[in-house]
Design a protein around this motif. Structure first.
Motif, PDB file in Angstrom:
ATOM      1  N   GLU A  54      90.044 -19.908  27.132  1.00 34.47           N
ATOM      2  CA  GLU A  54      91.242 -20.089  25.846  1.00 34.47           C
ATOM      3  C   GLU A  54      90.873 -19.397  25.013  1.00 34.47           C
ATOM      4  N   SER A  55      89.747 -18.979  24.681  1.00 33.73           N
ATOM      5  CA  SER A  55      89.247 -17.473  24.266  1.00 33.73           C
ATOM      6  C   SER A  55      90.214 -16.065  24.826  1.00 33.73           C
ATOM      7  N   ILE A  56      90.324 -15.999  26.055  1.00 34.69           N
ATOM      8  CA  ILE A  56      91.004 -14.794  26.396  1.00 34.69           C
ATOM      9  C   ILE A  56      92.818 -14.981  25.814  1.00 34.69           C
ATOM     10  N   ASN A  57      93.320 -16.464  26.293  1.00 33.29           N
ATOM     11  CA  ASN A  57      94.858 -16.432  25.717  1.00 33.29           C
ATOM     12  C   ASN A  57      94.617 -16.255  24.370  1.00 33.29           C
ATOM     13  N   ILE A  58      93.610 -16.314  23.384  1.00 33.29           N
ATOM     14  CA  ILE A  58      93.555 -15.957  21.794  1.00 33.29           C
ATOM     15  C   ILE A  58      94.427 -14.131  21.444  1.00 33.29           C
ATOM     16  N   THR A  60      94.633 -12.367  23.824  1.00 30.38           N
ATOM     17  CA  THR A  60      96.305 -11.590  24.934  1.00 30.38           C
ATOM     18  C   THR A  60      97.134 -11.864  23.921  1.00 30.38           C
ATOM     19  N   THR A  61      97.412 -12.629  23.734  1.00 30.24           N
ATOM     20  CA  THR A  61      98.880 -13.601  23.064  1.00 30.24           C
ATOM     21  C   THR A  61      99.104 -13.503  21.628  1.00 30.24           C
ATOM     22  N   GLN A  62      97.836 -13.665  20.923  1.00 32.74           N
ATOM     23  CA  GLN A  62      97.322 -13.059  19.158  1.00 32.74           C
ATOM     24  C   GLN A  62      97.762 -14.527  18.277  1.00 32.74           C
ATOM     25  N   GLU A  63      97.541 -16.032  19.542  1.00 36.15           N
ATOM     26  CA  GLU A  63      98.701 -16.799  19.049  1.00 36.15           C
ATOM     27  C   GLU A  63      97.356 -17.735  18.744  1.00 36.15           C
ATOM     28  N   PRO A  64      96.715 -18.490  17.508  1.00 34.32           N
ATOM     29  CA  PRO A  64      96.042 -19.478  16.930  1.00 34.32           C
ATOM     30  C   PRO A  64      95.226 -20.237  18.663  1.00 34.32           C
ATOM     31  N   PHE A  65      93.834 -20.986  18.031  1.00 30.12           N
ATOM     32  CA  PHE A  65      93.521 -21.638  18.599  1.00 30.12           C
ATOM     33  C   PHE A  65      94.955 -23.119  18.497  1.00 30.12           C
ATOM     34  N   SER A  66      94.455 -23.756  19.450  1.00 31.14           N
ATOM     35  CA  SER A  66      95.442 -24.460  19.837  1.00 31.14           C
ATOM     36  C   SER A  66      94.127 -25.546  20.396  1.00 31.14           C
ATOM     37  N   ARG A  67      93.924 -26.469  19.458  1.00 30.90           N
ATOM     38  CA  ARG A  67      92.724 -28.164  20.065  1.00 30.90           C
ATOM     39  C   ARG A  67      93.799 -28.487  21.320  1.00 30.90           C
ATOM     40  N   ARG A  69      95.731 -27.742  23.450  1.00 34.40           N
ATOM     41  CA  ARG A  69      96.079 -27.182  24.584  1.00 34.40           C
ATOM     42  C   ARG A  69      94.486 -26.736  25.356  1.00 34.40           C
ATOM     43  N   TYR A  70      93.668 -26.569  24.865  1.00 42.87           N
ATOM     44  CA  TYR A  70      92.144 -26.948  24.441  1.00 42.87           C
ATOM     45  C   TYR A  70      91.551 -27.879  25.585  1.00 42.87           C
TER      46      TYR A  70
END
Length: 87
Positions: A54-58, A60-67, A69-70
């Motif tokens: 999830e950290s890598i996704n945030i 690399t995509t610059q998207e906010p944390f998504s509970r 998705r997590y």
């Protein structure tokens, strides 16, 4: 491959999230992994990998944390508790 220091930091986060039940599904997934035969260390490492992903996704995509998705990725751990994780 994840270095030992990063793994230790992620495991600290896993322990905190399980203890505080935030998110609640994390403790449920952890307990289910234990019930399915994983030892505590392996179950927590699997959850740590989800936090890492999830950290890598945030980043690399610059998207906010998504509970959502997590939690979805946590629940996916239950589909294949036999999968090996490399750290």
């Amino acid at each position: 491959m994840m270095n030992k220091q990063l793994l230790n930091e992620l495991l600290t986060a896993v322990n905190e999230q399980i203890a505080t039940e935030n998110p609640k599904k994390e403790k449920t997934v952890y307990e289910t992994l234990l019930a399915r035969g994983l030892d505590e260390k392996k179950a927590k490492e699997k959850i740590a990998k989800v936090i890492y992903q999830e950290s890598i996704n945030i980043m690399t995509t610059q998207e906010p944390f998504s509970r959502d998705r997590y939690v979805h990725n946590l629940l996916a751990l239950l589909d294949d508790v036999e999968a090996e994780i490399e750290f």
